[in-house]
Design a protein around this motif. Structure first.
Motif, PDB file in Angstrom:
ATOM      1  N   GLU A  76       0.820  -1.207   0.000  1.00 28.08           N
ATOM      2  CA  GLU A  76       0.000   0.000   0.000  1.00 28.08           C
ATOM      3  C   GLU A  76       0.859   1.264   0.000  1.00 28.08           C
ATOM      4  O   GLU A  76       0.332   2.365   0.144  1.00 28.08           O
ATOM      5  CB  GLU A  76      -0.920   0.007   1.240  1.00 28.08           C
ATOM      6  N   TYR A 100      -3.775  -7.599  -0.259  1.00 27.37           N
ATOM      7  CA  TYR A 100      -3.615  -6.960   1.052  1.00 27.37           C
ATOM      8  C   TYR A 100      -2.931  -7.966   1.978  1.00 27.37           C
ATOM      9  O   TYR A 100      -3.570  -8.841   2.543  1.00 27.37           O
ATOM     10  CB  TYR A 100      -4.983  -6.553   1.594  1.00 27.37           C
ATOM     11  N   TYR A 102      -1.999  -3.984   9.316  1.00 34.84           N
ATOM     12  CA  TYR A 102      -1.225  -2.842   9.804  1.00 34.84           C
ATOM     13  C   TYR A 102      -1.569  -2.433  11.232  1.00 34.84           C
ATOM     14  O   TYR A 102      -0.752  -1.814  11.913  1.00 34.84           O
ATOM     15  CB  TYR A 102      -1.390  -1.657   8.859  1.00 34.84           C
ATOM     16  N   VAL A 115      -5.807   3.728   9.896  1.00 37.62           N
ATOM     17  CA  VAL A 115      -5.376   2.611   9.046  1.00 37.62           C
ATOM     18  C   VAL A 115      -6.509   2.217   8.108  1.00 37.62           C
ATOM     19  O   VAL A 115      -6.303   1.972   6.913  1.00 37.62           O
ATOM     20  CB  VAL A 115      -4.954   1.397   9.896  1.00 37.62           C
ATOM     21  N   SER A 156      -6.352   2.378   4.072  1.00 35.06           N
ATOM     22  CA  SER A 156      -6.557   1.148   3.295  1.00 35.06           C
ATOM     23  C   SER A 156      -7.694   1.326   2.300  1.00 35.06           C
ATOM     24  O   SER A 156      -7.614   0.881   1.147  1.00 35.06           O
ATOM     25  CB  SER A 156      -6.861  -0.028   4.230  1.00 35.06           C
ATOM     26  N   ARG A 157      -8.755   1.979   2.751  1.00 35.18           N
ATOM     27  CA  ARG A 157      -9.915   2.221   1.869  1.00 35.18           C
ATOM     28  C   ARG A 157      -9.508   3.099   0.692  1.00 35.18           C
ATOM     29  O   ARG A 157      -9.894   2.852  -0.450  1.00 35.18           O
ATOM     30  CB  ARG A 157     -11.036   2.864   2.683  1.00 35.18           C
ATOM     31  N   CYS A 205      -7.285   1.009  -1.807  1.00 32.41           N
ATOM     32  CA  CYS A 205      -7.995  -0.040  -2.556  1.00 32.41           C
ATOM     33  C   CYS A 205      -9.041   0.515  -3.519  1.00 32.41           C
ATOM     34  O   CYS A 205      -9.547  -0.223  -4.383  1.00 32.41           O
ATOM     35  CB  CYS A 205      -8.669  -1.014  -1.582  1.00 32.41           C
ATOM     36  N   LEU A 207     -10.986  -6.128   6.050  1.00 31.63           N
ATOM     37  CA  LEU A 207     -11.204  -5.186   4.954  1.00 31.63           C
ATOM     38  C   LEU A 207     -12.665  -4.739   4.901  1.00 31.63           C
ATOM     39  O   LEU A 207     -12.953  -3.580   4.585  1.00 31.63           O
ATOM     40  CB  LEU A 207     -10.797  -5.823   3.627  1.00 31.63           C
ATOM     41  N   TYR A 213     -13.337  -2.008   7.125  1.00 28.48           N
ATOM     42  CA  TYR A 213     -12.823  -0.749   6.581  1.00 28.48           C
ATOM     43  C   TYR A 213     -13.765  -0.175   5.514  1.00 28.48           C
ATOM     44  O   TYR A 213     -13.482   0.875   4.943  1.00 28.48           O
ATOM     45  CB  TYR A 213     -11.444  -0.949   5.946  1.00 28.48           C
TER      46      TYR A 213
END
Length: 395
Positions: free
Chosen positions: A95, A117, A121, A139, A143-144, A147, A164, A167
């Protein structure tokens, strides 16, 4: 297909991400695909051997994971390479810098971008201001953002997929476990000779019982719990040895703890081991042990089982389908239970052979062949949807 894999870590670094990429590269090449690695610089890399297949970009050490490196330059060079190589699909495995580079280039050349992924994290936040600067919600937001607008996000396990989903990542998430090369870890006719050689090099007697830990020596791996279990275990099993294979930021602390506990003759640190030799360490051991709950999949557990080792691990959702207590391995809930469990296993060995056989059956679907099949299918789906329409973003 011509495939570009973007990653911050690659051989000669040894970790789960690098292993996953090496396996994917090898098995896609077997199917006739051309695979190119875009990664950060590494002073230990064999640039001559890599030439034409691995492209490295100037980088600096990462704050959050000191052994990882983040590229700081090379976007224009990478752009020209994508065009010259005629890349069909981009697959990012980080990432951070190389991952963002891959996404930018996918957008420029209207190529499908698939992302794996690999890392939880939230288990690494202690590296940044001792966990006081970056929060789990941050985090999730990061991440969102990363992705967003990928064709698909690959989660190695259901544990990662559920994370995920918390998130609120809306892209399609595919659960595709990384497979391993079973043949590489199968015990061969010269097993006894290898066993004797490695044990001799480490100063271990053939009659000693050997516990093995393999992986990055870091706080989040909870290897301290294994060392703290050793005083009690050694009292009951004086000929037991713990071999810790790997390196990392917590090694110095754990070596000091070993000396403090007067266990330097029972706990051995090998340091980093070449990937080509790692299977020999599995083969010379009796039991693989882990107290980590920060794994995304636990590739070392699979390697251990494939090497006909009994696995003892701390219970965690990522291994629930692989390790079933007293059926395919042994699980403990709390760190203080580890010493007693190991002693019981070493004392009562009648069921061990059956458990190891059942464990090998349990991981049959985690072969490298199955892994590559699923990834190849996903690539094909993506390529069919996309058509090359390069923009002039960097012109």
């Amino acid at each position: 297909m011509r495939i570009a894999l973007f990653t911050d870590t690659y051989y000669p670094q040894i970790n789960g991400v690098a292993t996953s990429i090496m396996i994917l590269e090898k098995y896609l090449a077997k199917r006739g695909h051309e695979v190119f690695i875009f990664t950060s610089s590494d002073s230990q890399a064999d640039l001559l051997k890599e030439s034409g297949k691995v492209f490295r970009f100037r980088s600096l050490g990462a704050i959050f994971v000191p052994e990882r490196r983040l590229a700081i330059a090379g976007l224009y060079r990478a752009s020209h390479l994508i065009e010259e190589l005629g890349i069909d699909v981009i697959h990012t495995h980080t990432e951070f810098s190389m991952g963002f580079m891959g996404k930018l280039l996918a957008k420029k050349y209207h190529l499908p971008c698939i992302h794996t992924y690999h890392t939880m994290y939230k288990d690494y936040l202690h590296y940044i201001a001792k966990g006081k600067l970056i929060t789990p919600s941050m985090v999730g937001a990061f991440s969102r953002l990363f992705c967003k607008r990928t064709f698909a996000v690959i989660a190695p396990t259901e544990k990662v997929k559920k994370q995920l989903e918390t998130y609120q990542i809306n892209e399609q998430i595919r659960t595709i476990p990384t497979g391993i090369d079973f043949e590489r870890f199968r015990r061969r006719f010269n097993y006894s000779e290898v066993n004797q050689t490695i044990r001799s090099q480490l100063g271990i007697n053939q009659s000693d019982k050997v516990l093995l830990s393999v992986g990055r020596i870091a706080i989040e791996k909870n290897m301290r719990a294994i060392i703290l279990a050793m005083p009690e275990l050694v009292k009951k099993q004086p000929h037991v040895k713990l071999v810790m294979v790997g390196d990392g930021p917590a090694k110095k602390e754990l070596v000091a703890l070993t000396k403090q506990l007067n266990l330097t003759s029972n706990i051995l640190f090998t340091g980093a081991v070449r990937w080509d030799d790692i299977h020999m360490y599995y083969h010379m051991a009796d039991i693989f042990v882990s107290a980590s709950t920060s794994e995304t999949q636990g590739l070392t557990y699979i390697e251990a089982i494939a090497s006909n080792l009994l696995v003892v691990a701390k219970d965690d959702i990522c291994i629930k389908d692989m390790l079933i207590h007293k059926k395919t391995g042994f699980l403990f809930q709390e760190d203080h239970q580890l010493a007693t469990l190991l002693d019981q296993i070493m004392t009562k060995t009648s069921e061990i052979s059956l458990i190891k056989k059942q464990a090998r059956r349990q991981i049959e679907h985690l072969s490298a062949t199955h892994f590559a099949n699923h990834i190849e299918q996903l690539y094909s789906e993506a390529v069919q949807i996309y058509s090359p329409q390069p923009s002039r973003m960097f012109s």
